[in-house]
Design a protein around this motif. Structure first.
Motif, PDB file in Angstrom:
ATOM      1  N   ARG A 134      39.354  34.414  41.290  1.00  0.00           N
ATOM      2  CA  ARG A 134      38.616  35.437  42.050  1.00  0.00           C
ATOM      3  C   ARG A 134      39.181  36.819  41.449  1.00  0.00           C
ATOM      4  O   ARG A 134      39.356  37.698  42.618  1.00  0.00           O
ATOM      5  N   THR A 165      36.697  35.005  35.631  1.00  0.00           N
ATOM      6  CA  THR A 165      37.587  35.312  37.011  1.00  0.00           C
ATOM      7  C   THR A 165      38.406  33.965  37.443  1.00  0.00           C
ATOM      8  O   THR A 165      38.971  33.899  38.247  1.00  0.00           O
ATOM      9  N   GLN A 166      38.651  33.269  36.152  1.00  0.00           N
ATOM     10  CA  GLN A 166      39.482  31.914  36.462  1.00  0.00           C
ATOM     11  C   GLN A 166      40.526  31.993  35.306  1.00  0.00           C
ATOM     12  O   GLN A 166      40.005  31.753  34.236  1.00  0.00           O
TER      13      GLN A 166
END
Length: 295
Positions: A134, A165-166
């Motif tokens: 995130r 986002t990871q």
């Protein structure tokens, strides 16, 4: 009359996870196949077949177990339907073995060596890895620069990209801890991973010569099915290419979206998560160009 064809048959990318493969699912696979030759070889390697007594946080247990469970689980897959075999991190070794470039027992020995070189590097210089979720890549990279600027003698790298986002960072244990603290304070979700050694970063470079010798012994043939790597996508079939891929994976970064793109480019239309667990399926939710399912 036979049913009319509705189009070309799906072409499978069979994918094998890294150490993040689910431990409990791996135990279930081993328990379901106690007489399998590779399961017996794993018991000989680890000195026990009491799988639940093993420490899942010990890389010497986790990496060989994920390898064996993945190969055993994938035995029922129709090889004629497979376009490529894919590997996430250490799953590159599993993929190469499933594709015929490494004999199963030789791959088990190689996986055991991979765990040992990680622990050796960790013993020489404490290192670790942490997942960061995130958080946009630009924010993560800025935080990495801040940590390194505060401690220039530390190594800290964005070692794995699973999606936009990871990510996973790898490096000196103190630097990774500082990054985790900074990320969580900024509203991201960051946690340490149970892995001995800072894989996929420069801290593993001193182990490359030792590992290269083990890889060269293990990879004995060209792959029968193209192998897509997560640290250098390919696809690869040539023995020398696979030796290079697996050896350099100790220090090269993982880019899973690039691997998925390479699989699609090679004709894959469906991704099958060989397991153990559903790690690859969960990652595929962020990469819809290759829909996924478990075996």
């Amino acid at each position: 009359m036979p049913a009319e064809s509705t189009g070309p048959s799906p072409r499978i990318a069979v994918a094998f996870p890294g150490q993040g493969g689910d431990w409990s699912a791996g135990l279930d696979i081993l328990d379901a196949h106690p007489g399998h030759p590779l399961v017996r070889s794993l018991a000989d390697l680890l000195g026990t077949d009491r799988w639940k007594a093993l420490d899942p946080l010990d890389t010497r247990n986790a990496q060989p177990l994920v390898y064996v469970a993945g190969l055993v689980a994938a035995e029922g897959i129709d090889r004629e339907a497979v376009a490529v075999a894919m590997g996430h991190s250490l799953g590159e070794i599993t993929a190469a073995a499933w594709a015929g470039a490494i004999a199963p027992d030789a791959g088990l020995r190689l996986m055991a060596e991979r765990a040992l070189v990680g622990r050796a590097a960790h013993g020489d210089r404490p290192s670790s890895m942490a997942a960061v979720m995130r958080w946009e890549r630009a924010d993560l990279e800025a935080a990495v620069r801040h940590v390194v600027e505060a401690a220039p003698d530390h190594v800290l790298e964005v070692a794995v990209r699973n999606s936009d986002t990871q990510h996973v960072v790898s490096g000196d244990a103190a630097a990774v801890a500082a990054l985790v603290e900074r990320a969580n304070a900024a509203g991201a979700v960051a946690r340490a991973l149970p892995i001995d050694g800072g894989y996929h970063c420069a801290l593993l470079a001193p182990q490359l010569e030792r590992f290269a010798a083990a890889v060269d012994r293990a990879v004995t043939a060209d792959a029968e099915i193209p192998v897509v790597g997560s640290t250098a996508p390919g696809p690869w079939t040539d023995r020398a290419q696979l030796v290079e891929l697996i050896t350099q994976s100790l220090v090269r970064h993982v880019d899973w979206p690039a691997a998925v793109a390479a699989a699609v480019g090679a004709g894959a239309t469906t991704l099958v998560d060989a397991g153990p667990g559903d790690t690859i399926v969960r990652l595929a939710r962020f990469l819809p160009q290759l829909p996924a399912a478990s075996t």
